[in-house]
Design a protein around this motif. Structure first.
Motif, PDB file in Angstrom:
ATOM      1  N   LEU A 204       0.826  -1.206   0.000  1.00 29.39           N
ATOM      2  CA  LEU A 204       0.000   0.000   0.000  1.00 29.39           C
ATOM      3  C   LEU A 204       0.862   1.258   0.000  1.00 29.39           C
ATOM      4  O   LEU A 204       0.550   2.229  -0.700  1.00 29.39           O
ATOM      5  CB  LEU A 204      -0.920  -0.012   1.225  1.00 29.39           C
ATOM      6  N   ASP A 205       1.961   1.222   0.765  1.00 25.87           N
ATOM      7  CA  ASP A 205       2.879   2.367   0.757  1.00 25.87           C
ATOM      8  C   ASP A 205       3.469   2.573  -0.631  1.00 25.87           C
ATOM      9  O   ASP A 205       3.569   3.717  -1.120  1.00 25.87           O
ATOM     10  CB  ASP A 205       3.996   2.156   1.779  1.00 25.87           C
ATOM     11  N   SER A 206       3.869   1.467  -1.262  1.00 22.30           N
ATOM     12  CA  SER A 206       4.415   1.565  -2.620  1.00 22.30           C
ATOM     13  C   SER A 206       3.362   2.096  -3.587  1.00 22.30           C
ATOM     14  O   SER A 206       3.658   2.922  -4.458  1.00 22.30           O
ATOM     15  CB  SER A 206       4.911   0.194  -3.076  1.00 22.30           C
ATOM     16  N   LEU A 207       2.127   1.600  -3.410  1.00 21.26           N
ATOM     17  CA  LEU A 207       1.043   2.052  -4.277  1.00 21.26           C
ATOM     18  C   LEU A 207       0.761   3.543  -4.068  1.00 21.26           C
ATOM     19  O   LEU A 207       0.516   4.275  -5.038  1.00 21.26           O
ATOM     20  CB  LEU A 207      -0.216   1.232  -3.984  1.00 21.26           C
ATOM     21  N   ARG A 208       0.805   3.967  -2.791  1.00 19.67           N
ATOM     22  CA  ARG A 208       0.581   5.388  -2.526  1.00 19.67           C
ATOM     23  C   ARG A 208       1.686   6.252  -3.133  1.00 19.67           C
ATOM     24  O   ARG A 208       1.408   7.326  -3.687  1.00 19.67           O
ATOM     25  CB  ARG A 208       0.509   5.620  -1.020  1.00 19.67           C
ATOM     26  N   GLU A 209       2.934   5.773  -2.997  1.00 17.18           N
ATOM     27  CA  GLU A 209       4.043   6.513  -3.603  1.00 17.18           C
ATOM     28  C   GLU A 209       3.883   6.595  -5.110  1.00 17.18           C
ATOM     29  O   GLU A 209       4.090   7.649  -5.722  1.00 17.18           O
ATOM     30  CB  GLU A 209       5.376   5.832  -3.238  1.00 17.18           C
ATOM     31  N   ALA A 210       3.543   5.425  -5.696  1.00 21.80           N
ATOM     32  CA  ALA A 210       3.351   5.410  -7.147  1.00 21.80           C
ATOM     33  C   ALA A 210       2.186   6.305  -7.554  1.00 21.80           C
ATOM     34  O   ALA A 210       2.250   7.023  -8.564  1.00 21.80           O
ATOM     35  CB  ALA A 210       3.115   3.973  -7.619  1.00 21.80           C
ATOM     36  N   ASN A 211       1.109   6.277  -6.754  1.00 16.96           N
ATOM     37  CA  ASN A 211      -0.052   7.105  -7.055  1.00 16.96           C
ATOM     38  C   ASN A 211       0.284   8.590  -6.909  1.00 16.96           C
ATOM     39  O   ASN A 211      -0.156   9.412  -7.721  1.00 16.96           O
ATOM     40  CB  ASN A 211      -1.195   6.721  -6.115  1.00 16.96           C
ATOM     41  N   LYS A 212       1.076   8.901  -5.858  1.00 15.85           N
ATOM     42  CA  LYS A 212       1.486  10.289  -5.666  1.00 15.85           C
ATOM     43  C   LYS A 212       2.335  10.777  -6.829  1.00 15.85           C
ATOM     44  O   LYS A 212       2.142  11.885  -7.348  1.00 15.85           O
ATOM     45  CB  LYS A 212       2.262  10.409  -4.353  1.00 15.85           C
ATOM     46  N   LYS A 213       3.271   9.915  -7.248  1.00 10.96           N
ATOM     47  CA  LYS A 213       4.128  10.288  -8.380  1.00 10.96           C
ATOM     48  C   LYS A 213       3.296  10.424  -9.654  1.00 10.96           C
ATOM     49  O   LYS A 213       3.516  11.332 -10.471  1.00 10.96           O
ATOM     50  CB  LYS A 213       5.223   9.231  -8.579  1.00 10.96           C
ATOM     51  N   LEU A 214       2.311   9.506  -9.807  1.00  7.35           N
ATOM     52  CA  LEU A 214       1.444   9.582 -10.984  1.00  7.35           C
ATOM     53  C   LEU A 214       0.642  10.876 -10.973  1.00  7.35           C
ATOM     54  O   LEU A 214       0.492  11.536 -12.022  1.00  7.35           O
ATOM     55  CB  LEU A 214       0.513   8.373 -11.009  1.00  7.35           C
ATOM     56  N   GLU A 215       0.123  11.243  -9.785  1.00  7.80           N
ATOM     57  CA  GLU A 215      -0.622  12.497  -9.690  1.00  7.80           C
ATOM     58  C   GLU A 215       0.263  13.693 -10.013  1.00  7.80           C
ATOM     59  O   GLU A 215      -0.173  14.636 -10.692  1.00  7.80           O
ATOM     60  CB  GLU A 215      -1.209  12.648  -8.285  1.00  7.80           C
ATOM     61  N   GLU A 216       1.511  13.634  -9.511  1.00  7.36           N
ATOM     62  CA  GLU A 216       2.448  14.721  -9.820  1.00  7.36           C
ATOM     63  C   GLU A 216       2.743  14.780 -11.313  1.00  7.36           C
ATOM     64  O   GLU A 216       2.804  15.872 -11.900  1.00  7.36           O
ATOM     65  CB  GLU A 216       3.741  14.518  -9.030  1.00  7.36           C
ATOM     66  N   ASP A 217       2.923  13.599 -11.912  1.00  6.50           N
ATOM     67  CA  ASP A 217       3.199  13.567 -13.357  1.00  6.50           C
ATOM     68  C   ASP A 217       1.999  14.089 -14.148  1.00  6.50           C
ATOM     69  O   ASP A 217       2.162  14.837 -15.123  1.00  6.50           O
ATOM     70  CB  ASP A 217       3.531  12.144 -13.801  1.00  6.50           C
ATOM     71  N   ILE A 218       0.783  13.668 -13.688  1.00  7.05           N
ATOM     72  CA  ILE A 218      -0.418  14.132 -14.382  1.00  7.05           C
ATOM     73  C   ILE A 218      -0.562  15.643 -14.234  1.00  7.05           C
ATOM     74  O   ILE A 218      -0.879  16.353 -15.197  1.00  7.05           O
ATOM     75  CB  ILE A 218      -1.666  13.401 -13.833  1.00  7.05           C
ATOM     76  N   GLU A 219      -0.319  16.123 -12.988  1.00  4.25           N
ATOM     77  CA  GLU A 219      -0.414  17.556 -12.753  1.00  4.25           C
ATOM     78  C   GLU A 219       0.637  18.314 -13.570  1.00  4.25           C
ATOM     79  O   GLU A 219       0.367  19.402 -14.105  1.00  4.25           O
ATOM     80  CB  GLU A 219      -0.246  17.845 -11.262  1.00  4.25           C
ATOM     81  N   LYS A 220       1.828  17.697 -13.664  1.00  5.27           N
ATOM     82  CA  LYS A 220       2.892  18.328 -14.449  1.00  5.27           C
ATOM     83  C   LYS A 220       2.499  18.392 -15.918  1.00  5.27           C
ATOM     84  O   LYS A 220       2.713  19.414 -16.593  1.00  5.27           O
ATOM     85  CB  LYS A 220       4.191  17.535 -14.284  1.00  5.27           C
TER      86      LYS A 220
END
Length: 489
Positions: free
Chosen positions: A251-267
């Motif tokens: 779940l931590d890995s998924l959250r990190e990946a999701n956070k990075k994905l959100e940052e990439d999407i926002e970028k």
């Protein structure tokens, strides 16, 4: 069919254990009342036949009654057995009785009783040659119960009779039945206590496992099951702990990946917005100078201008071209700064010397506009990107001169281990509801679209990005009779 029991596992285990233990107590009580005496009598029958068999074997060899009795009967059981030798008609030929010291009357009574039972039940006729028969009878006259075992010794035309009293077991059975009532009550109480303790001890780790499982279901992985045994429950607890740890990591890995994905999407969204803004702003800002250049070039082609005016219009074309080049350069700089692609080249220098250098560049422009420039600066050494800080000071000063009504003041000083640079220009204040918007791209306070103040609307946005890239802050403040722009490093 699956039957679901309601209630907690403690209650279920307590109920099941209590029922099982009470069942065994009742079973033991029933066995004692129904089968214990029968079992004992059966064993005594077999024992009587065995004693009689031993007696017969010795008697056949020796014909000595006393010796046969002594060798066939255990010394501890000797006083419990009596032997008679009867002829074919049932008359007594010999009697062997260990109770010698109790007198002839006792012996006669017992022997008479045995003979009476044998004759009454006609037992002698029921014994086949060289075989045994045994029977239990109850004498109501005395009253007593006895075992009679008879052997038909055909070789000597005799019957050998062995008898033993059962009175002790009858009395013991009665006592045990009375005692069992109290034992039954005590057993029920002990059973309830043991069942309660057992059910709690068994259910405690199960309830702990359930609690942790509920927490895991709610994505709470903070608790672990304390493993106290290596049985199946211990292995289950270990498996749940491992599962909890793995789920937490996943779940931590998924959250990190999701956070990075959100940052990439926002970028990506930010880049898309920047591209759209770039295209819209560029087309808007370049439309007017391009149309102007196109119009003048067509006029030159048609030879509209007189020779004496051509130099004037060529200067206008060059000025518009420079403005277009400056706009493009500013947008490229801003694009690099906003994307974080620009890398600062840090060096240590005297910021006061840089301020003087930039101010000297604007000397002619200031004089032509009759603006009074005042410098209040002190030597301050900073470690920064020299070129970009020069660009910041230039943009601030350009903006101040453009909007000044006659006076510009530059202040440079240290305050609480921080460097503060200020440019103050006289003139109109910025509306309070717009003062935060001046750092946005292409934002202009003048919404009329005329060229009174000029500028591309990118200068302050570039300043903000450069200072923040250095870890500093920018700001603007209305003061009496003018506006103050500043940055802090």
């Amino acid at each position: 069919m699956i039957v679901k029991m309601k209630g907690s596992i403690v209650k279920k285990l307590f109920l099941i254990n209590t029922i099982i233990l009470i069942f065994f107590i009742i079973l033991s009580f029933v066995f004692q009342n129904l089968f214990f005496e029968k079992f004992y009598v059966h064993k005594r029958k077999l024992e009587a036949i065995n004693v009689l068999n031993n007696f017969v074997e010795i008697y056949e060899q020796t014909s000595d009654l006393k010796l046969s009795f002594e060798k066939s009967v255990d010394i501890n059981k000797a006083f419990g057995y009596r032997f008679l030798i009867l002829d074919r008609e049932g008359n007594i030929k010999y009697a062997v009785n260990p109770v010698i010291d109790k007198g002839a009357k006792e012996n006669i009574r017992i022997i008479t009783d045995v003979i009476f039972r044998i004759s009454t039940d006609n037992l002698l006729s029921k014994v086949e040659e060289n075989s045994y028969i045994s029977k239990v009878y109850y004498n109501k006259r005395f009253p007593i119960s006895s075992i009679i075992a008879i052997y038909n010794l055909s070789e000597k035309n005799e019957y050998i009779v062995c008898s033993s009293l059962l009175q002790p077991i009858n009395e013991a059975s009665k006592v045990i039945r009375e005692l069992y009532i109290y034992l039954f009550i005590a057993g029920i109480i002990v059973t309830l206590i043991i069942s309660l303790i057992y059910s709690k001890n068994v259910s405690r780790p199960i309830l702990e496992i359930k609690d942790v499982a509920d927490r895991i279901a709610n994505l709470d992985f903070s608790r672990r099951i304390e493993i106290k045994s290596d049985d199946e429950l211990g292995m289950l607890a270990g498996a749940i702990n491992t599962m909890s740890e793995n789920l937490k990591n996943a779940l931590d890995s998924l959250r990190e990946a999701n956070k990075k994905l959100e940052e990439d999407i926002e970028k990506e969204k930010r880049l898309e917005r920047m591209r759209k803004d770039f295209i819209a702003a560029t087309s808007h800002e370049l439309k007017t100078p391009i149309n102007l250049i196109q119009g003048y070039l067509e006029a030159f082609k048609d030879d509209v201008f007189e020779d004496k005016d051509k130099d004037y219009y060529i200067d206008i074309l060059l000025d518009e071209t420079k403005k277009m080049a400056g706009l493009v350069n500013d947008m490229l700089d801003l694009s690099q700064l906003e994307l974080g692609k620009y890398k600062l080249t840090l060096e240590e220098f005297n910021l006061a010397e840089l301020v003087k250098k930039v101010a000297n560049k604007f000397e002619e422009n200031i004089k032509s506009k009759n603006i009074e420039l005042k410098l209040n600066i002190e030597d301050v050494f900073i470690k920064a990107d020299f070129t970009r800080i020069e660009q910041v000071i230039t943009n601030y000063l350009t903006n101040a001169i453009r909007h000044s009504t006659g006076k510009v003041e530059i202040n440079l000083y240290k305050e609480d281990e921080r460097v503060k640079f200020e440019v103050v220009n006289s003139g109109e204040n910025i509306p309070d509801d717009e003062i935060e918007n001046i750092w946005n791209k292409f934002y202009k306070i003048d919404k009329s679209g005329n060229k009174r103040y000029g500028g591309t609307g990118l200068g302050l946005s570039i300043v903000k990005n450069i200072i923040e890239l250095h870890g500093g802050q920018v700001g603007a403040q209305n003061i009496e009779g003018g506006v103050k722009f500043y940055f802090v490093l």
